[in-house]
Write an enzyme that holds these catalytic residues in place. Structure first.
Site, PDB file in Angstrom:
ATOM      1  N   PRO A  15     -10.373 126.372   9.360  1.00 10.13           N
ATOM      2  CA  PRO A  15     -11.438 125.317   9.994  1.00 10.13           C
ATOM      3  C   PRO A  15     -10.768 123.839   9.152  1.00 10.13           C
ATOM      4  O   PRO A  15     -10.769 123.768   8.134  1.00 10.13           O
ATOM      5  CB  PRO A  15     -12.603 125.531   9.734  1.00 10.13           C
ATOM      6  CG  PRO A  15     -12.483 126.956   9.327  1.00 10.13           C
ATOM      7  CD  PRO A  15     -11.329 127.303   8.664  1.00 10.13           C
ATOM      8  N   GLU A  16     -10.637 122.909  10.253  1.00 13.26           N
ATOM      9  CA  GLU A  16     -10.432 121.597   9.913  1.00 13.26           C
ATOM     10  C   GLU A  16     -11.641 120.802  10.312  1.00 13.26           C
ATOM     11  O   GLU A  16     -12.575 121.161  10.798  1.00 13.26           O
ATOM     12  CB  GLU A  16      -9.301 121.214  10.490  1.00 13.26           C
ATOM     13  CG  GLU A  16      -8.034 121.910  10.223  1.00 13.26           C
ATOM     14  CD  GLU A  16      -6.584 121.495  10.484  1.00 13.26           C
ATOM     15  OE1 GLU A  16      -6.441 120.301  10.781  1.00 13.26           O
ATOM     16  OE2 GLU A  16      -5.649 122.277  10.955  1.00 13.26           O
TER      17      GLU A  16
END
Ligand SMILES: [Zn+2]
Length: 292
Positions: free
Chosen positions: A2-3
């Site tokens: 996840p960014e």
């Protein structure tokens, strides 16, 4: 992994269910997720959540009377706020009980995710660079910071002390959209290129947030259990061998700083060797910025 857009999506979804709630107790099922479970639960018991937001790739919840609950999803962490009796399944790591009968759950398949309680956010996040969607991240600042670092663009964008929240996917997408090669040296970027990069980083992240992030593998889900859909919009990431959406050249995959890197060799011209024509990739850095 996840960014920024995925973490922002998580923060936005759990915020309305957490704000105003008081933590009444809880249980740590996997000690390493929190470090010292006894100290963690003692610090949180009786605290009321006043706000939930994001800093870089961290979810941050401001507590009263003091302190912060901070979470990092790493590879496969998930956050849910659910009614009493909800079964978090085999990957449950931490549960925090709330005063309305619901509970905050942290689930993690690969177990790299973390939760912390800190008195002051700076204890944990002091080193983070500017928020790319925040007011402090201007094209001018980006230009100055690029020139000060003298590093290759791709690894620099992944460096959380340079700018917070960007990972492999959004670095590749932003560089493609800005038509900048990942191996271009940051101190050779022109003003015009920096303006483009600034604009495309913000546009890419904003569009990804609108689509609730990207679900590039089975792991990332929003707290509602839905996959984000931005992966359908990827222009180069994960598309090696496919035609460039701008020019039709086959998209290539390189390894840069040990990370798979996707680019169009036509749209993102490779930097010339420094000795050829005595110059740099595109234009010389403008002299009025000094020798930095
Ligand atoms: Zn192209």
């Amino acid at each position: 992994v996840p960014e920024l857009p995925e973490v922002e999506t998580v923060a936005r979804m759990i915020r309305p269910r957490l704000v105003g709630r008081t933590i009444t107790g809880g249980r740590v099922l996997w000690e390493r997720t929190v470090g010292d479970s006894r100290a963690f639960l003692r610090a949180l018991r009786g605290a009321t959540v006043r706000d939930v937001g994001r800093r870089g790739k961290y979810v941050v919840a401001r507590l009263e009377p003091e302190g912060w609950l901070v979470g990092h999803l790493r590879m496969t962490g998930r956050m849910h706020v659910e009614r009493a009796g909800w079964d978090p399944g085999a990957f449950a790591k931490v549960r925090l009980d709330l005063d309305d009968g619901t509970a905050f759950h942290f689930l993690d398949v690969r177990k790299f995710g973390r939760l912390w309680y800190v008195r002051d956010l700076a204890e944990l996040l002091d080193e983070l660079g500017p928020e790319p969607l925040g007011p402090e991240f201007t094209a001018e600042r980006l230009l100055d910071d690029l020139r000060a670092r003298k590093r290759l663009l791709k690894p620099l964008l992944l460096d959380q002390t340079f700018v917070a929240g960007i990972g492999n996917i959004y670095a590749d997408e932003s560089l493609f959209r800005a038509r900048l090669h990942p191996l271009l040296r940051s101190d050779r970027v022109t003003r015009e290129q920096a303006v483009r990069l600034h604009r495309e980083i913000r546009a890419t992240l904003t569009e990804a947030i609108e689509r609730e992030g990207s679900s590039f593998d089975a792991f990332y889900r929003t707290p509602e259990g839905n996959p984000g859909s931005y992966q359908d919009q990827f222009l180069v990431y994960g598309r090696a061998g496919e035609p460039c959406p701008a020019c039709g050249t086959r998209i290539r995959r390189l390894v840069v700083a040990q990370r798979g890197t996707h680019l169009c060799p036509t749209c993102q011209r490779p930097p010339r060797r420094a000795r050829s024509l005595g110059g740099s990739s595109a234009k010389r850095p403008s002299s009025r910025r000094g020798r930095a």
